[in-house]
Write a protein that holds these residues in place. Structure first.
Motif, PDB file in Angstrom:
ATOM      1  N   ASP A 155      22.770  30.985 -10.182  1.00 24.41           N
ATOM      2  CA  ASP A 155      24.044  31.045  -9.469  1.00 24.41           C
ATOM      3  C   ASP A 155      25.151  30.330 -10.231  1.00 24.41           C
ATOM      4  O   ASP A 155      26.331  30.410  -9.869  1.00 24.41           O
ATOM      5  CB  ASP A 155      23.908  30.460  -8.063  1.00 24.41           C
ATOM      6  N   GLY A 156      24.760  29.635 -11.317  1.00 24.76           N
ATOM      7  CA  GLY A 156      25.761  28.954 -12.135  1.00 24.76           C
ATOM      8  C   GLY A 156      26.062  29.678 -13.427  1.00 24.76           C
ATOM      9  O   GLY A 156      26.819  29.174 -14.254  1.00 24.76           O
ATOM     10  N   GLY A 157      25.473  30.858 -13.638  1.00 25.25           N
ATOM     11  CA  GLY A 157      25.714  31.610 -14.842  1.00 25.25           C
ATOM     12  C   GLY A 157      24.418  32.114 -15.454  1.00 25.25           C
ATOM     13  O   GLY A 157      23.339  32.017 -14.849  1.00 25.25           O
ATOM     14  N   ALA A 185      13.490  22.512 -24.799  1.00 28.94           N
ATOM     15  CA  ALA A 185      13.771  21.990 -26.134  1.00 28.94           C
ATOM     16  C   ALA A 185      14.211  23.108 -27.072  1.00 28.94           C
ATOM     17  O   ALA A 185      15.111  22.921 -27.900  1.00 28.94           O
ATOM     18  CB  ALA A 185      12.532  21.280 -26.679  1.00 28.94           C
ATOM     19  N   ALA A 186      13.595  24.287 -26.955  1.00 24.89           N
ATOM     20  CA  ALA A 186      13.934  25.411 -27.834  1.00 24.89           C
ATOM     21  C   ALA A 186      15.330  25.961 -27.530  1.00 24.89           C
ATOM     22  O   ALA A 186      16.030  26.426 -28.433  1.00 24.89           O
ATOM     23  CB  ALA A 186      12.893  26.515 -27.684  1.00 24.89           C
ATOM     24  N   LEU A 187      15.700  25.904 -26.267  1.00 23.09           N
ATOM     25  CA  LEU A 187      17.024  26.426 -25.902  1.00 23.09           C
ATOM     26  C   LEU A 187      18.139  25.455 -26.245  1.00 23.09           C
ATOM     27  O   LEU A 187      19.299  25.849 -26.383  1.00 23.09           O
ATOM     28  CB  LEU A 187      17.064  26.753 -24.406  1.00 23.09           C
ATOM     29  N   GLY A 188      17.787  24.188 -26.406  1.00 24.70           N
ATOM     30  CA  GLY A 188      18.778  23.195 -26.810  1.00 24.70           C
ATOM     31  C   GLY A 188      19.952  23.135 -25.854  1.00 24.70           C
ATOM     32  O   GLY A 188      19.791  22.942 -24.639  1.00 24.70           O
ATOM     33  N   LYS A 215      25.301  24.356 -20.029  1.00 29.54           N
ATOM     34  CA  LYS A 215      26.381  24.947 -19.231  1.00 29.54           C
ATOM     35  C   LYS A 215      25.919  25.327 -17.827  1.00 29.54           C
ATOM     36  O   LYS A 215      26.731  25.625 -16.964  1.00 29.54           O
ATOM     37  CB  LYS A 215      26.967  26.160 -19.940  1.00 29.54           C
ATOM     38  N   LEU A 216      24.586  25.319 -17.628  1.00 23.31           N
ATOM     39  CA  LEU A 216      24.052  25.650 -16.311  1.00 23.31           C
ATOM     40  C   LEU A 216      23.531  24.409 -15.579  1.00 23.31           C
ATOM     41  O   LEU A 216      23.612  24.339 -14.351  1.00 23.31           O
ATOM     42  CB  LEU A 216      22.882  26.642 -16.441  1.00 23.31           C
ATOM     43  N   GLU A 217      22.991  23.461 -16.329  1.00 30.98           N
ATOM     44  CA  GLU A 217      22.279  22.340 -15.717  1.00 30.98           C
ATOM     45  C   GLU A 217      22.974  21.011 -15.973  1.00 30.98           C
ATOM     46  O   GLU A 217      23.769  20.869 -16.905  1.00 30.98           O
ATOM     47  CB  GLU A 217      20.866  22.239 -16.288  1.00 30.98           C
ATOM     48  N   VAL A 218      22.647  20.070 -15.124  1.00 30.46           N
ATOM     49  CA  VAL A 218      22.973  18.661 -15.361  1.00 30.46           C
ATOM     50  C   VAL A 218      21.639  17.923 -15.367  1.00 30.46           C
ATOM     51  O   VAL A 218      20.952  17.862 -14.341  1.00 30.46           O
ATOM     52  CB  VAL A 218      23.890  18.086 -14.265  1.00 30.46           C
ATOM     53  N   GLU A 219      21.230  17.427 -16.533  1.00 31.73           N
ATOM     54  CA  GLU A 219      19.920  16.809 -16.665  1.00 31.73           C
ATOM     55  C   GLU A 219      19.907  15.443 -15.985  1.00 31.73           C
ATOM     56  O   GLU A 219      20.825  14.630 -16.177  1.00 31.73           O
ATOM     57  CB  GLU A 219      19.559  16.647 -18.136  1.00 31.73           C
ATOM     58  N   VAL A 276      15.179  37.377 -15.641  1.00 30.06           N
ATOM     59  CA  VAL A 276      14.547  36.429 -14.724  1.00 30.06           C
ATOM     60  C   VAL A 276      15.646  35.714 -13.946  1.00 30.06           C
ATOM     61  O   VAL A 276      16.628  35.235 -14.531  1.00 30.06           O
ATOM     62  CB  VAL A 276      13.705  35.384 -15.484  1.00 30.06           C
ATOM     63  N   THR A 277      15.492  35.667 -12.638  1.00 25.26           N
ATOM     64  CA  THR A 277      16.441  34.954 -11.785  1.00 25.26           C
ATOM     65  C   THR A 277      15.825  33.620 -11.386  1.00 25.26           C
ATOM     66  O   THR A 277      14.685  33.568 -10.898  1.00 25.26           O
ATOM     67  CB  THR A 277      16.779  35.758 -10.526  1.00 25.26           C
ATOM     68  N   ALA A 278      16.583  32.546 -11.625  1.00 18.37           N
ATOM     69  CA  ALA A 278      16.079  31.205 -11.326  1.00 18.37           C
ATOM     70  C   ALA A 278      17.049  30.478 -10.417  1.00 18.37           C
ATOM     71  O   ALA A 278      18.258  30.760 -10.396  1.00 18.37           O
ATOM     72  CB  ALA A 278      15.877  30.417 -12.611  1.00 18.37           C
ATOM     73  N   GLU A 279      16.502  29.536  -9.671  1.00 13.90           N
ATOM     74  CA  GLU A 279      17.305  28.756  -8.736  1.00 13.90           C
ATOM     75  C   GLU A 279      17.585  27.382  -9.329  1.00 13.90           C
ATOM     76  O   GLU A 279      16.704  26.749  -9.921  1.00 13.90           O
ATOM     77  CB  GLU A 279      16.544  28.605  -7.413  1.00 13.90           C
TER      78      GLU A 279
END
Length: 604
Positions: free
Chosen positions: A263-265, A299-302, A307-311, A356-359
């Motif tokens: 939902d964030g991109g 790690a592979a996506l770096g 832009k989608l997550e806040v770790e 793939v759709t993820a939440e």
């Protein structure tokens, strides 16, 4: 009875009974004897009394026989190892069996001859736990199936219950087996960039532990030699199944990218990231199972996921002004990892619809400030420094600093085991490590990550002098004067590791620092020991180095050589004014050859 012939009337015996008169009792005639004549008379009461006496006698005899047959806990006629246990209570039967075992002690304790494959040896029964369980044997004897008649006139033999320590027996048999055996080659699918490579299973040549236990028990009881064959044991996943996984999953998985939408991109997962995260794990039975390692995928996506997550960020500690300072934790928002792995695995075999759709879910830090404060990290309990040459510009120095930065700030909770390999992962070019001298095959050669052993030694000594539990380390093959003898450690990915366990009730913080010529590791926690010191024994078995001439070239590394020796070191830990623990560390150093990069004198 069918088939029987009744005897003729004349053959039956005649019993004469004299007539007796009882006052007031009506008499009745008795049948005349053969040959005629008047028969005697008897009263009805006398006849009844006679019949009742016969029945009573039969019943009395039956009750007596039943009591005899069912006496004791163990059915009559039951034997174990030739000893009659029948008719006894369990305690009496156990005593009798124990006495029989004592009579057989010499036989039961004698070495058992075994043949494993083509090797012969003798096993001490006590060493592998061979014994007769008296209580279990008596219980089996008491439960032997025996009906009433069988208890009177029958017999039965009950085999004794033999126990064996299967772990000890397996170890002993494998020792006899020696080099005859062969390890199982587990199935695998490994990646070379984005190309899957199958590793086909091969069977182990080994011992069937369950079958071996049965034949060893039987041979021990019979006092006969035992033969334990070597058997092939195949992994559960076959060669055909490996090929199927490659064709139907691994190759299609990296044939095209996958789109991850939230939902964030959205982000694109390229084939290289898929190959890095698609793992094929194998269990002890050799079952190969595919799974997506979401941690590797991140790690592979770096930066793609940023832009989608806040770790989330765990609470941490830094050293400021000579004291530990808490760095607050921070909540985050991340893709649901538990659902992402299976969802991605489901679309990888497809050629179309690779989306793939993820939440995105709130992600809490694993360690909060309050939890961190409870760990009691408040003071420096040990520190250790080693020195190097070449300044920070040399590849070896850069590798040392790289490892120090990777480990700086690591927090080890009470009871946890820290693995240096596990913490840094592979130390390759992609991780910023460079080629520098390493010991391979008894000589120095260029290798990626060379010099990390110096950081390992520094970390080992810091944990050693903090009194922490040594779990795994291996000193160098050769002695280097820049390290303390015996109390040092090498490392090599992935075969050699350094591990220590936090065996204190407090947290342990690893703090690293460096200069242009030294590396320092300090351990912060709560001090629980008065002191930790090393006492050395003398060097012994000293050997001198030999001179080895090597082919000159860029890969040839000269060395001055060093003597070989054996030595003991004792870690002496004091607490409350007395010696709390004294631990022995021993090592044998080979003599390091004097390597000369030049042709041997006299050679053409």
């Amino acid at each position: 009875m069918y088939g029987e012939k009744m005897p003729a009337a004349d053959d039956r015996p005649t019993i004469k009974v004299a007539a007796v008169s009882w006052p007031g009792v009506e008499m009745e005639p008795v049948a005349a004897p053969p040959g005629g004549g008047a028969g005697p008379t008897r009263s009805r009461r006398a006849r009844l009394l006679l019949a009742g006496g016969i029945v009573a006698a039969v019943l009395a005899g039956g009750v007596g026989l039943g009591a005899y047959a069912y006496a004791g806990d163990v059915p009559r006629g039951t034997t174990v190892l030739g000893t009659e246990l029948g008719g006894r209570s369990r305690a009496e039967a156990a005593q009798a069996l124990r006495a029989e075992l004592e009579r057989r002690a010499d036989t039961l304790n004698a070495p058992l001859a075994v043949t494993v494959g083509e090797k012969k040896a003798e096993l001490n029964p006590a060493d592998v736990g061979l014994a007769i369980d008296i209580e279990a044997t008596v219980a089996a004897a008491a439960e032997a199936d025996a009906h009433a008649v069988s208890r009177l006139v029958g017999s039965r033999t009950v085999e004794p219950v033999v126990t064996v320590d299967q772990a000890k027996l397996g170890a002993a048999l494998r020792k006899v087996m020696g080099a005859q055996g062969r390890e199982m080659t587990m199935p695998a699918i490994v990646w070379t960039d984005t190309t899957p490579k199958p590793v086909y299973p091969k069977p182990a040549l080994t011992i069937d532990t369950d079958g071996a236990a049965a034949v060893v028990k039987a041979g021990w009881l019979a006092a006969e030699p035992v033969t334990v064959p070597l058997v092939e044991k195949w992994p559960a996943t076959t060669r055909e199944e490996v090929d199927r996984l490659v064709a139907e999953l691994a190759r299609p998985a990296v044939a095209a990218p996958v789109t991850l939408t939230t939902d964030g991109g959205s982000v694109t997962i390229p084939p290289a990231a898929i190959a890095r995260s698609l793992r094929f794990t194998v269990d002890d039975a050799g079952t190969l199972t595919p799974k997506v390692d979401v941690k590797r995928l991140r790690a592979a996506l770096g930066d793609r996921l940023t832009k989608l997550e806040v770790e989330p960020r765990d609470a941490g500690l830094t050293i400021s002004g000579g004291k530990p300072k808490v760095v607050p934790s921070k909540a985050g928002r991340q893709v649901d990892a538990a659902a992402l792995g299976p969802a991605l695995l489901a679309v990888l075999p497809k050629t179309e619809g690779r989306t793939v759709t993820a939440e995105l879910k709130p992600a809490a830090p694993e360690l909060t400030e309050a939890e961190l404060t409870k760990l009691g990290v408040k003071e420096r309990v040990s520190t250790f420094t080693t020195h190097f040459t070449g300044g920070l510009s040399s590849p070896r120095s850069q590798n040392i600093v790289r490892a120090a930065k990777d480990v700086d700030g690591a927090l080890v909770k009470p009871g946890e085991t820290f693995s240096l390999n596990g913490h840094t992962g592979e130390r390759g070019y992609d991780q910023g490590y460079k080629d520098a001298p390493t010991i391979v095959g008894g000589k120095l050669v260029p290798g990626v990550g060379g010099g990390v052993s110096q950081f390992t030694t520094t970390l080992f000594n810091a944990t050693y002098y903090a009194g922490l539990e040594d779990v795994e380390h291996k000193p160098h093959s050769f002695y280097f004067s820049r390290y303390p003898a015996v109390i040092e450690s090498t490392i090599y990915w992935p075969q050699l590791d350094f591990k220590f366990r936090n065996n204190t009730p407090y947290g342990v913080l690893i703090d690293t620092s460096y200069t242009s010529s030294s590396i320092t590791v300090s351990i912060w926690s709560t001090k629980i020991y008065d002191s930790v010191k090393t006492e050395y024994g003398p060097r012994r078995n000293i050997t001198q180095p030999k001179t080895v001439y090597l082919t000159p070239g860029p890969n040839c590394i000269a060395a001055a050589g060093s003597v070989g020796f054996a030595q003991d070191a004792y870690r002496v830990i004091k607490k409350d004014g007395r010696v709390f623990k004294r631990e022995k560390f021993s090592w044998r150093y080979d003599a390091e050859p004097r390597f000369i990069c030049a042709p041997k004198p006299g050679d053409d």
